[in-house]
Design a protein around this motif. Structure first.
Motif, PDB file in Angstrom:
ATOM      1  N   LYS A  11     -19.587  51.220  -0.077  1.00 30.90           N
ATOM      2  CA  LYS A  11     -20.310  51.964   1.216  1.00 30.90           C
ATOM      3  C   LYS A  11     -21.054  52.891   0.774  1.00 30.90           C
ATOM      4  N   SER A  12     -22.302  53.194   1.328  1.00 30.93           N
ATOM      5  CA  SER A  12     -23.043  54.221   1.085  1.00 30.93           C
ATOM      6  C   SER A  12     -22.488  55.282   1.940  1.00 30.93           C
ATOM      7  N   GLY A  13     -22.116  55.097   3.232  1.00 32.49           N
ATOM      8  CA  GLY A  13     -21.984  55.971   3.906  1.00 32.49           C
ATOM      9  C   GLY A  13     -23.260  56.473   4.819  1.00 32.49           C
ATOM     10  N   ILE A  14     -24.146  55.798   4.603  1.00 30.27           N
ATOM     11  CA  ILE A  14     -25.507  55.971   5.318  1.00 30.27           C
ATOM     12  C   ILE A  14     -25.723  55.000   6.310  1.00 30.27           C
ATOM     13  N   PRO A  15     -25.608  55.226   7.897  1.00 31.16           N
ATOM     14  CA  PRO A  15     -25.998  54.205   8.809  1.00 31.16           C
ATOM     15  C   PRO A  15     -27.382  53.434   8.381  1.00 31.16           C
ATOM     16  N   GLY A  16     -27.219  52.073   8.379  1.00 29.21           N
ATOM     17  CA  GLY A  16     -28.418  51.583   8.320  1.00 29.21           C
ATOM     18  C   GLY A  16     -28.753  51.124   6.819  1.00 29.21           C
ATOM     19  N   PHE A  17     -28.186  51.869   6.011  1.00 25.94           N
ATOM     20  CA  PHE A  17     -28.670  51.480   4.590  1.00 25.94           C
ATOM     21  C   PHE A  17     -27.956  50.327   4.047  1.00 25.94           C
ATOM     22  N   ASP A  18     -26.794  50.250   4.110  1.00 26.30           N
ATOM     23  CA  ASP A  18     -26.053  48.975   3.532  1.00 26.30           C
ATOM     24  C   ASP A  18     -26.597  47.746   3.778  1.00 26.30           C
ATOM     25  N   ASP A  19     -27.215  47.627   4.910  1.00 22.15           N
ATOM     26  CA  ASP A  19     -27.835  46.189   5.482  1.00 22.15           C
ATOM     27  C   ASP A  19     -28.868  45.980   4.712  1.00 22.15           C
ATOM     28  N   LEU A  20     -29.497  46.703   3.962  1.00 24.38           N
ATOM     29  CA  LEU A  20     -30.609  46.553   2.859  1.00 24.38           C
ATOM     30  C   LEU A  20     -30.040  46.100   1.481  1.00 24.38           C
ATOM     31  N   TYR A  48     -22.790  60.616   0.789  1.00 21.56           N
ATOM     32  CA  TYR A  48     -21.876  59.441   0.077  1.00 21.56           C
ATOM     33  C   TYR A  48     -20.839  59.802  -0.227  1.00 21.56           C
ATOM     34  N   ILE A  49     -20.635  61.073  -0.831  1.00 20.45           N
ATOM     35  CA  ILE A  49     -19.051  61.643  -1.189  1.00 20.45           C
ATOM     36  C   ILE A  49     -18.320  61.911  -0.155  1.00 20.45           C
ATOM     37  N   TYR A  50     -19.032  62.721   0.979  1.00 21.96           N
ATOM     38  CA  TYR A  50     -18.136  62.773   2.232  1.00 21.96           C
ATOM     39  C   TYR A  50     -17.604  61.779   2.960  1.00 21.96           C
ATOM     40  N   LYS A  51     -18.416  60.784   3.159  1.00 26.50           N
ATOM     41  CA  LYS A  51     -17.957  59.741   3.864  1.00 26.50           C
ATOM     42  C   LYS A  51     -17.234  58.659   3.103  1.00 26.50           C
ATOM     43  N   GLY A  52     -17.338  58.928   1.864  1.00 29.40           N
ATOM     44  CA  GLY A  52     -16.291  57.952   0.801  1.00 29.40           C
ATOM     45  C   GLY A  52     -14.919  58.396   1.127  1.00 29.40           C
ATOM     46  N   ALA A  53     -14.526  59.774   1.250  1.00 27.99           N
ATOM     47  CA  ALA A  53     -13.377  60.347   1.539  1.00 27.99           C
ATOM     48  C   ALA A  53     -12.706  60.201   2.895  1.00 27.99           C
ATOM     49  N   GLU A  54     -13.885  60.324   3.728  1.00 32.10           N
ATOM     50  CA  GLU A  54     -13.335  60.337   5.364  1.00 32.10           C
ATOM     51  C   GLU A  54     -12.961  58.899   5.648  1.00 32.10           C
ATOM     52  N   GLU A  55     -14.070  57.970   5.439  1.00 31.17           N
ATOM     53  CA  GLU A  55     -13.889  56.839   6.143  1.00 31.17           C
ATOM     54  C   GLU A  55     -13.183  55.739   5.289  1.00 31.17           C
ATOM     55  N   HIS A  56     -13.300  55.973   4.019  1.00 36.34           N
ATOM     56  CA  HIS A  56     -12.593  54.954   2.903  1.00 36.34           C
ATOM     57  C   HIS A  56     -11.480  55.448   2.147  1.00 36.34           C
ATOM     58  N   GLY A  57     -11.168  56.794   2.272  1.00 34.47           N
ATOM     59  CA  GLY A  57     -10.101  57.322   1.457  1.00 34.47           C
ATOM     60  C   GLY A  57     -10.502  57.263  -0.078  1.00 34.47           C
ATOM     61  N   GLU A  58     -11.642  57.201  -0.621  1.00 34.37           N
ATOM     62  CA  GLU A  58     -11.926  57.323  -1.858  1.00 34.37           C
ATOM     63  C   GLU A  58     -12.376  58.556  -2.467  1.00 34.37           C
ATOM     64  N   PRO A  59     -11.713  58.879  -3.500  1.00 33.57           N
ATOM     65  CA  PRO A  59     -12.128  60.259  -3.906  1.00 33.57           C
ATOM     66  C   PRO A  59     -13.460  60.354  -4.752  1.00 33.57           C
ATOM     67  N   GLY A  60     -13.816  61.591  -4.455  1.00 28.04           N
ATOM     68  CA  GLY A  60     -15.367  61.691  -5.138  1.00 28.04           C
ATOM     69  C   GLY A  60     -15.667  63.078  -5.880  1.00 28.04           C
ATOM     70  N   VAL A  61     -16.282  63.352  -6.726  1.00 34.67           N
ATOM     71  CA  VAL A  61     -16.773  64.506  -7.103  1.00 34.67           C
ATOM     72  C   VAL A  61     -18.545  64.768  -6.853  1.00 34.67           C
ATOM     73  N   LEU A  62     -18.669  65.809  -6.328  1.00 34.44           N
ATOM     74  CA  LEU A  62     -20.055  66.296  -6.128  1.00 34.44           C
ATOM     75  C   LEU A  62     -20.370  67.415  -7.287  1.00 34.44           C
ATOM     76  N   VAL A  63     -21.292  67.211  -8.026  1.00 34.96           N
ATOM     77  CA  VAL A  63     -21.702  68.116  -9.077  1.00 34.96           C
ATOM     78  C   VAL A  63     -22.907  68.725  -8.400  1.00 34.96           C
ATOM     79  N   THR A  64     -22.819  70.088  -7.997  1.00 34.57           N
ATOM     80  CA  THR A  64     -24.001  70.735  -7.729  1.00 34.57           C
ATOM     81  C   THR A  64     -24.596  71.879  -8.691  1.00 34.57           C
TER      82      THR A  64
END
Length: 249
Positions: A11-20, A48-64
């Motif tokens: 899941k992308s965590g972007i409302p409306g996007f996954d429908d596409l 994408y990284i934040y919602k993965g953790a918040e909504e699905h408990g999926e660990p993520g790495v953000l390289v800035t």
């Protein structure tokens, strides 16, 4: 042999996007998020990284690679996103690729000290991904990796190596890059990024009724059926929101 269309969706965590895109990004794919300055690329991948953790408990790495980690946290707090909370829980790791190279002291846990050496960069990211058992990865941005490379062959080699390492990691990755002139068909800085990615999402700004409007186009997404239309999106007080109906509510 597993059919790509039957792969698990992330899941992308972007409302409306996954429908596409048939319910989410195909698992373990690499997707390029491209657009000109100000189109919302950093917010898209951070969400994408934040919602993965918040909504699905999926660990993520953000390289800035363009902003310090603390600046990312502060900017994303406007959407109500508490990155620190999930960093403490081991669900998010932000790799600061700016502070050390800029000569600015950093108190971050994950600090990239040498993005100039691409091999060292890739090894470090690999270690961080494995350290938190990440399922998601976002790198913002590709031009910041290749900024010292002038030869097109060298840049191509770096990006191909990046793609190989990402496949070995087994993560679902979003990469950002600059689109110099989408209207002229130039959708990436080097003209190579889109070929190493299984998906390409273009974020665009267009003038409409004397104001700029944001639009999104899925140029490519292997392993899933997807729309080829442009859709409006906004950066709201809860982050990026896409409007599949074409109407902004």
């Amino acid at each position: 042999m597993v059919d790509d269309f039957s792969k698990r969706r992330v899941k992308s965590g972007i409302p409306g996007f996954d429908d596409l895109i048939g319910g989410g990004f195909p698992e373990e794919s690499t997707v390029l998020i491209t657009g000109s300055t100000g189109t919302g690329k950093t917010t898209f991948v951070a969400q994408y990284i934040y919602k993965g953790a918040e909504e699905h408990g999926e660990p993520g790495v953000l390289v800035t690679l363009e902003e310090r980690a603390k600046d990312i946290r502060r900017e994303m707090a406007q959407f109500g996103w508490n990155f620190k909370k999930y960093e403490k829980e081991g669900l998010i790791a932000i790799v600061d690729g700016v502070s050390a190279i800029s000569g600015i002291p950093s108190e971050e846990r994950f600090v990239l000290e040498d993005r100039i050496n691409v091999d060292n960069f890739l090894r470090y990211i690999y270690r961080v991904v494995k350290a938190i058992n990440a399922k998601r990865l976002a790198i913002d941005s590709i031009p910041s990796i290749a900024f010292r490379l002038q030869n097109e062959g060298d840049i191509r080699g770096v990006l191909l190596k990046l793609n190989t390492i990402l496949l070995e990691m087994g993560v679902t990755t979003l990469l950002t890059t600059e689109a110099p002139d989408p209207k002229a068909g130039r959708i990436s800085r080097y003209g190579i990024e889109e070929y190493i990615s299984r998906g390409v999402v273009i974020l665009d700004l267009q003038e409409k009724n004397i104001e700029l409007k944001r639009y999104l186009l899925i140029r490519k997404m292997r392993g899933t059926k997807h729309s080829m239309r442009k859709y409006p999106f906004e950066i709201t007080d809860r982050g990026v929101v896409v409007y599949p109906s074409g109407e902004i509510y």
